[in-house]
Design an enzyme around this catalytic site. Sequence first.
Site, PDB file in Angstrom:
ATOM      1  N   HIS A 150     103.047 -60.690 -72.441  1.00  0.00           N
ATOM      2  CA  HIS A 150     102.861 -60.716 -73.903  1.00  0.00           C
ATOM      3  C   HIS A 150     103.740 -61.800 -74.505  1.00  0.00           C
ATOM      4  CE1 HIS A 150     106.666 -58.483 -74.752  1.00  0.00           C
ATOM      5  NE2 HIS A 150     106.364 -57.777 -73.691  1.00  0.00           N
TER       6      HIS A 150
ATOM      7  N   ASP B 188     104.692 -61.758 -77.898  1.00  0.00           N
ATOM      8  CA  ASP B 188     105.493 -61.290 -79.021  1.00  0.00           C
ATOM      9  C   ASP B 188     106.847 -60.801 -78.510  1.00  0.00           C
ATOM     10  OD1 ASP B 188     104.104 -58.964 -77.851  1.00  0.00           O
ATOM     11  OD2 ASP B 188     105.083 -57.829 -79.435  1.00  0.00           O
TER      12      ASP B 188
ATOM     13  N   ASP C  62     111.934 -61.081 -71.744  1.00  0.00           N
ATOM     14  CA  ASP C  62     110.908 -60.149 -72.197  1.00  0.00           C
ATOM     15  C   ASP C  62     110.204 -60.698 -73.439  1.00  0.00           C
ATOM     16  OD1 ASP C  62     109.422 -57.864 -72.680  1.00  0.00           O
ATOM     17  OD2 ASP C  62     111.065 -56.787 -73.649  1.00  0.00           O
TER      18      ASP C  62
ATOM     19  N   GLU D  12     102.663 -56.250 -78.207  1.00  0.00           N
ATOM     20  CA  GLU D  12     103.102 -55.175 -77.312  1.00  0.00           C
ATOM     21  C   GLU D  12     104.338 -54.468 -77.833  1.00  0.00           C
ATOM     22  OE1 GLU D  12     105.224 -53.096 -74.172  1.00  0.00           O
ATOM     23  OE2 GLU D  12     105.940 -54.866 -75.236  1.00  0.00           O
ATOM     24  N   GLU D  13     105.275 -55.234 -78.379  1.00  0.00           N
ATOM     25  CA  GLU D  13     106.540 -54.634 -78.807  1.00  0.00           C
ATOM     26  C   GLU D  13     106.373 -53.724 -80.022  1.00  0.00           C
ATOM     27  OE1 GLU D  13     108.869 -54.711 -76.934  1.00  0.00           O
ATOM     28  OE2 GLU D  13     109.149 -56.623 -75.923  1.00  0.00           O
TER      29      GLU D  13
ATOM     30  N   HIS E 192     115.890 -56.573 -75.448  1.00  0.00           N
ATOM     31  CA  HIS E 192     115.935 -55.821 -76.706  1.00  0.00           C
ATOM     32  C   HIS E 192     117.338 -55.765 -77.305  1.00  0.00           C
ATOM     33  CE1 HIS E 192     111.891 -53.467 -76.291  1.00  0.00           C
ATOM     34  NE2 HIS E 192     111.816 -54.663 -75.713  1.00  0.00           N
TER      35      HIS E 192
END
Length: 452
Positions: A93, A95, A126, A160-161, A426
Amino acid sequence: MVDSAVQESLRQAVASRMPWVRDELATLVAFRSVANPAIEPAEECVAAARRVEDLVRESGFEQVQAVDAPDGSIAVCARSPRAGRPSVLLYAHHDVVPAGDPIGWDSDPWTLTERDGRWFARGAADCKGNFLALLLALRSVREVLGEWPIEIAMVVEGSEEQSSGGMEAIARKRPELVAADAIVLADTGNVEAGLPTLTTSLRGTGSVLVTVRTMDHAAHSGMFGGAAPDALQALLMGLATLRDAEGETTIDGLDHTDTWRGAPVDASRFRHDVGALDGVGPLGGDDTIADRLWARPAATVLAIDAPPIAQVTAAVQGEARAVVNLRVPADMDPAAAQQLLIDHLHRHIPWGLVETQPVSLGRGFRARTDGPAYAAMRQSMQTAFGFEPVTTGQGGSIPLAVTLAQLHPEAEIMLLGVEEPASRIHATNESVDPRELERTAYALALFLLELA
């Protein structure tokens, strides 16, 4: 097994392209592609999707399309001209999660910065690093063989996030875009750097917003405290019942006694990975870490709306809110568990009017590990890393994994990636180890040949 001469050619092809990877990663992380226009401009996600589309097309795909999702995001979908079996779908992904407070970063989160041999930026691991690992593998195979030996599809989603269901909706409407015999979800990583890892279990999840109201305004604590119904105190009392003294989640009616049947978690590594302070150990002790991570539910208070200390006043609060996140094992029904959490909060929060609202919901996932694609991936990872792969569970939820398993139940779904504990996904100072990215790309390149 892939011929040793071909292995060496692939390894060299991957290594020679690492400067290209760094340059492209620097370009991609500069897009502040948070799929929430309230946080970052929507144009950032559009620009990221356009660059992803260009990179996918430049990597050898002829059928490439940008697909608008119902949630407003853009997914880039592609498929190679070669048709037949076996076929592989590669997923990542574009995003990212918000950067958060820049004060917590040692460098600009939107500028790729090298320190101590690592590349730092939001999305470096990520999942933009994972995306480039996929492209690096594909480009290296084409260099060595002149073509891809099997049918290859690719999906790079844009939300996705946010867990807003954009790619899942696309997949259900157009299942041919995600059809394949083997599916590689490059959105996880290794339990430690250099140790190849396949994630075989994902937790389900459900969050609940709970609001407590007791008075139509705050009341002076000197005049009314002790008798006035305190909404904040009532909320805290209810939240406290979600865990027992050992930290075990104790939601009424929800089983919390199961045990993890896979490999245990090394306690010292766990302490290091979470940054536990001296004298602070894992909840429940060293022997139950894996049980609590992957075999039992876990309730976590993510946020509380209450007056901040900087604005403290001597007042009893008339309203307070919190978001409670519930993670459940792969085989547990998240909707039923979420309802038990809601019932528990209504039952245990005293004094006031309690309102609850489901915020998110996602099923867990358990992968098949007995097929030819899984065996090919294990062999490829062992060759690339020099160690036999291990398996692990993961607390994060990837709703698309469940959707793909439902749409294509015969497909083998594998989860792997460039992330490892030092990546701090994150969190502030997210980074990727370029050696991890290189090894992962080499393993993926070998996998395409092993499967062929």
